[in-house]
Design a protein around this motif. Structure first.
Motif, PDB file in Angstrom:
ATOM      1  N   THR A  13       0.853  -1.186   0.000  1.00 34.62           N
ATOM      2  CA  THR A  13       0.000   0.000   0.000  1.00 34.62           C
ATOM      3  C   THR A  13       0.887   1.232   0.000  1.00 34.62           C
ATOM      4  OG1 THR A  13      -1.604  -1.245   1.300  1.00 34.62           O
ATOM      5  CG2 THR A  13      -1.897   1.133   1.240  1.00 34.62           C
ATOM      6  N   PHE A  14       0.606   2.151  -0.915  1.00 36.89           N
ATOM      7  CA  PHE A  14       1.324   3.434  -0.924  1.00 36.89           C
ATOM      8  C   PHE A  14       0.419   4.484  -0.308  1.00 36.89           C
ATOM      9  CE2 PHE A  14       3.165   1.325  -4.728  1.00 36.89           C
ATOM     10  CZ  PHE A  14       4.499   1.358  -4.353  1.00 36.89           C
ATOM     11  N   ARG A  15       1.016   5.336   0.523  1.00 37.11           N
ATOM     12  CA  ARG A  15       0.237   6.479   1.030  1.00 37.11           C
ATOM     13  C   ARG A  15       0.600   7.683   0.186  1.00 37.11           C
ATOM     14  NH1 ARG A  15       1.147   3.323   5.018  1.00 37.11           N
ATOM     15  NH2 ARG A  15      -0.719   2.470   5.976  1.00 37.11           N
ATOM     16  N   VAL A  16      -0.393   8.255  -0.456  1.00 32.98           N
ATOM     17  CA  VAL A  16      -0.123   9.401  -1.327  1.00 32.98           C
ATOM     18  C   VAL A  16      -0.948  10.605  -0.881  1.00 32.98           C
ATOM     19  CG1 VAL A  16       0.551   8.095  -3.373  1.00 32.98           C
ATOM     20  CG2 VAL A  16      -1.848   8.531  -2.982  1.00 32.98           C
ATOM     21  N   ARG A  17      -0.441  11.788  -1.207  1.00 36.71           N
ATOM     22  CA  ARG A  17      -1.195  13.018  -0.938  1.00 36.71           C
ATOM     23  C   ARG A  17      -1.651  13.552  -2.274  1.00 36.71           C
ATOM     24  NH1 ARG A  17       0.555  16.991   2.652  1.00 36.71           N
ATOM     25  NH2 ARG A  17       0.565  16.182   4.770  1.00 36.71           N
ATOM     26  N   GLU A  30      -4.851   6.149   0.231  1.00 38.80           N
ATOM     27  CA  GLU A  30      -4.058   4.917   0.180  1.00 38.80           C
ATOM     28  C   GLU A  30      -4.251   4.253  -1.178  1.00 38.80           C
ATOM     29  OE1 GLU A  30      -4.835   2.178   3.288  1.00 38.80           O
ATOM     30  OE2 GLU A  30      -3.405   3.201   4.599  1.00 38.80           O
ATOM     31  N   VAL A  31      -3.156   3.873  -1.805  1.00 39.91           N
ATOM     32  CA  VAL A  31      -3.249   3.135  -3.068  1.00 39.91           C
ATOM     33  C   VAL A  31      -2.822   1.701  -2.781  1.00 39.91           C
ATOM     34  CG1 VAL A  31      -2.408   2.927  -5.444  1.00 39.91           C
ATOM     35  CG2 VAL A  31      -2.659   5.195  -4.406  1.00 39.91           C
ATOM     36  N   ARG A  32      -3.764   0.776  -2.961  1.00 41.93           N
ATOM     37  CA  ARG A  32      -3.416  -0.640  -2.758  1.00 41.93           C
ATOM     38  C   ARG A  32      -2.873  -1.189  -4.078  1.00 41.93           C
ATOM     39  NH1 ARG A  32      -5.430  -2.304   2.075  1.00 41.93           N
ATOM     40  NH2 ARG A  32      -5.277  -4.503   1.568  1.00 41.93           N
ATOM     41  N   GLY A  51      -0.966  -7.556 -17.305  1.00 37.15           N
ATOM     42  CA  GLY A  51      -2.084  -6.774 -16.775  1.00 37.15           C
ATOM     43  C   GLY A  51      -2.037  -5.383 -17.364  1.00 37.15           C
ATOM     44  N   PRO A  52      -3.132  -4.637 -17.239  1.00 37.44           N
ATOM     45  CA  PRO A  52      -3.145  -3.292 -17.830  1.00 37.44           C
ATOM     46  C   PRO A  52      -2.225  -2.328 -17.072  1.00 37.44           C
ATOM     47  CG  PRO A  52      -5.186  -3.727 -16.642  1.00 37.44           C
ATOM     48  CD  PRO A  52      -4.391  -4.981 -16.591  1.00 37.44           C
ATOM     49  N   ASN A  53      -2.060  -1.134 -17.584  1.00 33.13           N
ATOM     50  CA  ASN A  53      -1.234  -0.125 -16.914  1.00 33.13           C
ATOM     51  C   ASN A  53      -1.750   0.127 -15.501  1.00 33.13           C
ATOM     52  OD1 ASN A  53      -1.177   1.204 -20.059  1.00 33.13           O
ATOM     53  ND2 ASN A  53       0.716   0.813 -18.995  1.00 33.13           N
ATOM     54  N   GLY A  54      -0.816   0.217 -14.572  1.00 34.37           N
ATOM     55  CA  GLY A  54      -1.195   0.514 -13.185  1.00 34.37           C
ATOM     56  C   GLY A  54      -1.767  -0.669 -12.439  1.00 34.37           C
ATOM     57  N   ALA A  55      -1.655  -1.870 -12.991  1.00 35.27           N
ATOM     58  CA  ALA A  55      -2.275  -3.055 -12.383  1.00 35.27           C
ATOM     59  C   ALA A  55      -1.522  -3.526 -11.131  1.00 35.27           C
ATOM     60  CB  ALA A  55      -2.320  -4.197 -13.401  1.00 35.27           C
ATOM     61  N   GLY A  56      -0.220  -3.252 -11.080  1.00 34.17           N
ATOM     62  CA  GLY A  56       0.574  -3.699  -9.932  1.00 34.17           C
ATOM     63  C   GLY A  56       1.746  -4.593 -10.306  1.00 34.17           C
ATOM     64  N   LYS A  57       2.032  -4.694 -11.589  1.00 35.58           N
ATOM     65  CA  LYS A  57       3.119  -5.585 -12.044  1.00 35.58           C
ATOM     66  C   LYS A  57       4.481  -5.117 -11.538  1.00 35.58           C
ATOM     67  CE  LYS A  57       2.152  -4.762 -16.365  1.00 35.58           C
ATOM     68  NZ  LYS A  57       0.994  -3.862 -16.285  1.00 35.58           N
ATOM     69  N   SER A  58       4.811  -3.844 -11.803  1.00 38.57           N
ATOM     70  CA  SER A  58       6.136  -3.345 -11.405  1.00 38.57           C
ATOM     71  C   SER A  58       6.302  -3.392  -9.889  1.00 38.57           C
ATOM     72  CB  SER A  58       6.336  -1.902 -11.859  1.00 38.57           C
ATOM     73  OG  SER A  58       6.189  -1.832 -13.222  1.00 38.57           O
ATOM     74  N   THR A  59       5.235  -3.071  -9.174  1.00 36.25           N
ATOM     75  CA  THR A  59       5.315  -3.098  -7.708  1.00 36.25           C
ATOM     76  C   THR A  59       5.632  -4.512  -7.232  1.00 36.25           C
ATOM     77  OG1 THR A  59       3.697  -1.310  -7.657  1.00 36.25           O
ATOM     78  CG2 THR A  59       4.074  -2.473  -5.587  1.00 36.25           C
ATOM     79  N   THR A  60       5.014  -5.509  -7.865  1.00 33.85           N
ATOM     80  CA  THR A  60       5.305  -6.904  -7.491  1.00 33.85           C
ATOM     81  C   THR A  60       6.778  -7.217  -7.753  1.00 33.85           C
ATOM     82  OG1 THR A  60       3.097  -7.462  -8.297  1.00 33.85           O
ATOM     83  CG2 THR A  60       4.551  -9.308  -7.791  1.00 33.85           C
ATOM     84  N   THR A 208       5.080  -8.079 -19.779  1.00 36.83           N
ATOM     85  CA  THR A 208       5.065  -7.553 -21.147  1.00 36.83           C
ATOM     86  C   THR A 208       3.668  -7.087 -21.540  1.00 36.83           C
ATOM     87  OG1 THR A 208       5.572  -8.091 -23.449  1.00 36.83           O
ATOM     88  CG2 THR A 208       4.685  -9.869 -22.130  1.00 36.83           C
ATOM     89  N   HIS A 209       3.638  -6.165 -22.485  1.00 39.45           N
ATOM     90  CA  HIS A 209       2.356  -5.808 -23.099  1.00 39.45           C
ATOM     91  C   HIS A 209       2.230  -6.495 -24.463  1.00 39.45           C
ATOM     92  CE1 HIS A 209       2.193  -2.501 -20.135  1.00 39.45           C
ATOM     93  NE2 HIS A 209       0.900  -2.745 -20.245  1.00 39.45           N
ATOM     94  N   ASP A 210       3.339  -7.142 -24.892  1.00 40.21           N
ATOM     95  CA  ASP A 210       3.327  -7.810 -26.185  1.00 40.21           C
ATOM     96  C   ASP A 210       2.948  -9.277 -25.971  1.00 40.21           C
ATOM     97  OD1 ASP A 210       3.857  -9.104 -28.570  1.00 40.21           O
ATOM     98  OD2 ASP A 210       5.586  -7.846 -29.030  1.00 40.21           O
TER      99      ASP A 210
HETATM  100  N1  LIG Z   1       5.932   4.928  -5.447  1.00 37.15           N
HETATM  101  C1  LIG Z   1       4.607   4.985  -5.605  1.00 37.15           C
HETATM  102  N2  LIG Z   1       3.870   5.859  -4.881  1.00 37.15           N
HETATM  103  C2  LIG Z   1       2.538   5.913  -5.013  1.00 37.15           C
HETATM  104  N3  LIG Z   1       1.812   5.128  -5.833  1.00 37.15           N
HETATM  105  C3  LIG Z   1       2.474   4.241  -6.582  1.00 37.15           C
HETATM  106  C4  LIG Z   1       3.908   4.120  -6.503  1.00 37.15           C
HETATM  107  N4  LIG Z   1       4.292   3.131  -7.361  1.00 37.15           N
HETATM  108  C5  LIG Z   1       3.173   2.671  -7.951  1.00 37.15           C
HETATM  109  N5  LIG Z   1       2.074   3.330  -7.487  1.00 37.15           N
HETATM  110  C6  LIG Z   1       0.681   3.079  -7.868  1.00 37.15           C
HETATM  111  O1  LIG Z   1       0.419   1.698  -7.673  1.00 37.15           O
HETATM  112  C7  LIG Z   1      -0.396   1.177  -8.714  1.00 37.15           C
HETATM  113  C8  LIG Z   1       0.325   0.021  -9.409  1.00 37.15           C
HETATM  114  O2  LIG Z   1       1.464   0.534 -10.112  1.00 37.15           O
HETATM  115  P1  LIG Z   1       2.515  -0.391 -10.892  1.00 37.15           P
HETATM  116  O3  LIG Z   1       3.608   0.505 -11.359  1.00 37.15           O
HETATM  117  O4  LIG Z   1       2.879  -1.549 -10.037  1.00 37.15           O
HETATM  118  O5  LIG Z   1       1.637  -0.882 -12.125  1.00 37.15           O
HETATM  119  P2  LIG Z   1       2.090  -1.673 -13.441  1.00 37.15           P
HETATM  120  O6  LIG Z   1       1.142  -2.825 -13.561  1.00 37.15           O
HETATM  121  O7  LIG Z   1       3.521  -1.965 -13.402  1.00 37.15           O
HETATM  122  O8  LIG Z   1       1.776  -0.614 -14.590  1.00 37.15           O
HETATM  123  P3  LIG Z   1       2.537  -0.307 -16.001  1.00 37.15           P
HETATM  124  O9  LIG Z   1       2.113  -1.393 -16.939  1.00 37.15           O
HETATM  125  O10 LIG Z   1       1.983   1.010 -16.376  1.00 37.15           O
HETATM  126  O11 LIG Z   1       4.002  -0.284 -15.722  1.00 37.15           O
HETATM  127  C9  LIG Z   1      -0.700   2.354  -9.630  1.00 37.15           C
HETATM  128  O12 LIG Z   1      -1.945   2.897  -9.250  1.00 37.15           O
HETATM  129  C10 LIG Z   1       0.424   3.326  -9.340  1.00 37.15           C
HETATM  130  O13 LIG Z   1       0.005   4.649  -9.574  1.00 37.15           O
END
Ligand SMILES: Nc1ncnc2c1ncn2[C@@H]1O[C@H](COP(=O)(O)OP(=O)(O)OP(=O)(O)O)[C@@H](O)[C@H]1O
Length: 319
Positions: A13-17, A30-32, A51-60, A208-210
């Motif tokens: 979970t990210f806490r954002v303002r 809070e962004v889960r 998954g689509p953009n913002g799905a949570g892949k990079s965070t994982t 990947t998106h491809d």
């Molecule tokens: N450092 C951060 N602070 C706040 N929110 C974040 C942070 N990193 C990611 N997020 C949010 O967490 C969610 C998941 O982001 P993430 O980058 O994991 O997605 P993704 O699936 O990798 O997307 P993409 O395909 O666009 O790379 C999004 O809503 C993003 O805005």
């Protein structure tokens, strides 16, 4: 042997303002980004993580590599806790980001690799063998003395993949490894990854998106959306999960109104004497063809299998 990657109820979970309106101009939110996902990856598997953009892949991926500390859940890679044991973990993993290079911009590839060798303390013989293999399979011969900034995107990507593999990692994380590459470079990278996996048994987690990357490399695919795992299984099973459709392309003797009354199929498009009929991917085409042949002047036909991109779009639409 236990699984190489073990993830249980993992969350971040990210806490954002954010700017709000009214008297409280700034609101806390809070962004889960990752919301309680569980999966395991055994040694030697190649898994697509999509998954689509913002799905949570990079965070994982960032949690798996120890860059981010999870908010909750359990995580083990090669038996290590990534965030706590990051220095030990880096010796076991390789990471490639399609969008940015981990190489030194002004240095020739050879010097970058020399630095990697020293950083990881790779024994000379092993380093040489790994470099030779990558140079041969990724066709980097003649490029080792070129500064990274002078390389094309495809060459740089192959250079990055080599850098990530010099220390023999157990697992390779690839984030968009074919983004922006031309058809030939894509094919070369995919061919190399297949060979790496088959010969070295390297486990690969691929974002990947491809979707061709997935189709050509991964038997298993995990789909994430809004931080949750929507699907984890065989690529073939995605079609069922997305209730995908096959399409029968029918050429009639002449232009006619849309074909009607065919049980189990519906006409989705007409263009002159050609008509397109969609039916569930799980159904057989035979009864549909015979119904059309009985009632219409049929000249020719062909069958189109569902496109995986379509299937995933349907899964998202069906939320
Ligand atoms: N450092 C951060 N602070 C706040 N929110 C974040 C942070 N990193 C990611 N997020 C949010 O967490 C969610 C998941 O982001 P993430 O980058 O994991 O997605 P993704 O699936 O990798 O997307 P993409 O395909 O666009 O790379 C999004 O809503 C993003 O805005």
């Amino acid at each position: 042997m236990s699984d190489l990657i073990e993830v249980a109820e993992l969350s971040k979970t990210f806490r954002v303002r954010r700017k709000g309106s009214g008297p409280f101009r700034r609101v806390r939110e809070e962004v889960r980004a990752v919301d309680g996902i569980s999966f395991t990856v055994p040694h030697g598997e190649m898994v697509g993580y999509i998954g689509p953009n913002g799905a949570g892949k990079s965070t994982t991926i960032k949690m798996l590599t120890g860059i981010l500390t999870p908010s909750g859940g359990r995580l083990r890679v090669a038996g290590l806790d990534p965030a706590r044991e990051r220095t030990r973990l880096v010796r076991r993993i390789g990471v490639v980001f399609g969008q940015r290079t981990t190489l030194w911009w002004d240095l020739p590839l050879r010097d970058s690799y020399g630095l990697v060798r020293r950083m990881y303390r790779i024994p000379e013989a092993r380093y040489r063998a790994n470099l030779e293999r990558c140079v041969e399979l990724l066709d980097l011969d003649g490029l080792l003395d070129v500064p990274v900034r002078q390389l094309s995107l495809g060459q740089r990507m192959r250079g990055d993949i080599t850098a990530a593999l010099l220390h023999d990692p157990d697992v390779l994380y690839l984030d968009e490894p074919t983004i922006g590459l031309d058809v030939i470079s894509k094919a070369r990278v995919r061919g190399f990854l297949r060979e790496l996996n088959a010969e070295q048994g390297t486990t690969v987690l691929l974002t990947t998106h491809d979707l061709t990357d997935i189709e050509q490399l991964c038997k298993r695919v995990m789909v994430i959306d809004h931080g949750g795992l929507m699907y984890d299984g065989a690529l073939a099973g995605l079609h069922e999960a997305g209730e995908s459709e096959r399409t029968l392309v029918v050429d009639l003797e002449r232009e006619l109104p849309p074909i009607e009354g065919v049980h189990g199929a519906r006409t989705v498009r007409t263009e002159g004497p050609r008509q397109w009929l969609a039916f569930p991917a799980s159904a057989s085409a035979a009864p549909i063809v015979s119904q059309i042949a009985d009632a219409y002047p049929l000249m020719d036909l062909s069958l189109r299998e569902p496109d995986i991109e379509d299937v995933i779009a349907r899964m998202y639409a069906g939320e």
